[in-house]
Design an enzyme around this catalytic site. Structure first.
Site, PDB file in Angstrom:
ATOM      1  CG  ASP A   1      -1.861  -1.109   1.370  1.00 39.88           C
ATOM      2  OD1 ASP A   1      -3.065  -0.889   1.337  1.00 39.88           O
ATOM      3  OD2 ASP A   1      -1.401  -2.257   1.491  1.00 39.88           O
TER       4      ASP A   1
ATOM      5  CB  THR B   1      -5.413  -3.553   2.403  1.00 39.58           C
ATOM      6  OG1 THR B   1      -5.056  -2.524   1.489  1.00 39.58           O
ATOM      7  CG2 THR B   1      -4.275  -3.800   3.369  1.00 39.58           C
TER       8      THR B   1
END
Ligand SMILES: Nc1ncnc2c1ncn2[C@@H]1O[C@H](COP(=O)(O)O)[C@@H](O)[C@H]1OP(=O)(O)O
Ligand SMILES: [Mg+2]
Ligand SMILES: [Mg+2]
Ligand SMILES: [Mg+2]
Length: 323
Positions: free
Chosen positions: A54, A125
């Site tokens: 990320d 995620t």
């Protein structure tokens, strides 16, 4: 060709390339294996995870946009740019530039100062952070989202899916208002016999289930499929699902900006579960507190809105006191 193109087409042409570079960054880190997961601290009970992928993808996107368009453009991203990657992308997608003449008159000369770029460097995620085994089905739920808003509304967006059926560069869907949605040349057959509704896999609540039950009773949700990521769920709509229903909070503006532009380009719609349009101005509340409802072009958005019980809508406020 890029010099002849208007700002919006250059921005989308660049964003397509940058999203693909960010996809490469994500793949390198997932391949490496050490995700260096931290919890950003969600709303109490639920964790809000962040991985090295990320962070590095966010760095790649922000630094690349600044390298091409300068430091003055407004970018609102989910993560901070704390992890370095040398991968800076300055290229343009020639397909986007080649369609410059299709750009609607009212979007040709937009002032970059009225534009906000919403960046979700890695959507999905939780799916990759929590998966014991990173199977193809898990990895497919990862997308990179770049949404472009002008005066508070989405006018263009990019959804890049790094892992798609073993293709080296995955696939990238992009859209510009009035120009259309591109990149789904390999769409699977629509399944309109039964209405598939996609919803959250990892952020389920009783309110999410109650909305799905109500839709099922009205014949608007024959099958419910639970998958991760806002971008991936919109991809599933482009592949034949009827709707994406999330009657809960937690989804943010960077999750929906690109999705809204892409779905609008196909004739579908995205609102909150009460039918309100989402605002993407700078400084706006980040949370989509009113939930998310996305419908394909071949179903009636209003039917879905009407079938979600008022009590669920009233329990989800449009605004929250503080972000
Ligand atoms: N409670 C939550 N906390 C943090 N992010 C959320 C939450 N609910 C949804 N999201 C974001 O919205 C996306 C879609 O939600 P879901 O998969 O549950 O349908 C998630 O992938 C996540 O984006 P991200 O993965 O970029 O953090
Ligand atoms: Mg997200
Ligand atoms: Mg994210
Ligand atoms: Mg997140």
């Amino acid at each position: 060709m890029w010099m002849r193109s208007c700002f919006l087409h250059r921005l989308v042409a660049s964003s397509v390339k940058i999203s693909e570079a960010a996809g490469g960054v994500i793949k390198d880190i997932l391949c490496d294996g050490d995700l260096k997961i931290i919890d950003k601290g969600g709303s109490g009970k639920t964790a809000d995870l962040q991985t090295e992928a990320d962070r590095a993808a966010q760095y790649c996107i922000v630094k690349s946009l600044h390298a091409v368009f300068g430091d003055k453009i407004t970018i609102i991203g989910e993560e901070e740019t704390t992890s370095f990657t040398p991968r800076i992308e300055k290229g343009f997608c020639s397909k986007v530039l080649s369609l410059n003449d299709k750009c609607p008159e009212n979007l040709r000369d937009i002032n970059p100062e009225d534009v906000v770029i919403w960046v979700d460097p890695l959507d999905g995620t939780v799916e990759i952070a929590n998966a014991a085994k990173k199977s193809a089905a898990v990895l497919a739920q990862v997308t990179v989202l770049i949404g472009i808003a002008y005066r508070g509304r989405p006018i263009a967006g990019v959804i890049h899916q790094p892992y798609y059926e073993g293709r080296e560069n995955g696939r990238t869907v992009w859209a510009i208002n009035g120009v259309g949605t591109y990149g789904m040349d390999y769409v699977k057959e629509d399944n309109k016999e039964q209405k598939i509704v996609v919803t959250t896999r990892s952020h389920g609540t009783s309110s999410v289930d109650a909305a799905l039950d109500a839709l099922n009773k009205k014949g608007l949700a024959d099958t419910v499929v639970r998958v991760g990521g806002a971008g991936y769920k919109v991809m599933r709509i482009l592949e034949g699902a009827a709707a994406y229903v999330f009657a809960s909070q937690g989804c943010k503006k960077w999750d929906t900006a690109a999705c809204e532009a892409v779905i609008e380009g196909t004739g579908g719609r995205l609102t909150d579960i009460s039918g309100r349009l989402l605002n993407y101005e700078k400084g706006v509340q980040l949370n989509n507190t009113g939930g998310v409802l996305v419908t394909a072009c071949w179903v009636d958005h209003q039917d879905y809105l009407n079938s979600i019980p008022d009590a669920l809508k009233e329990a989800l406020p449009e605004f929250q006191a503080k972000n």
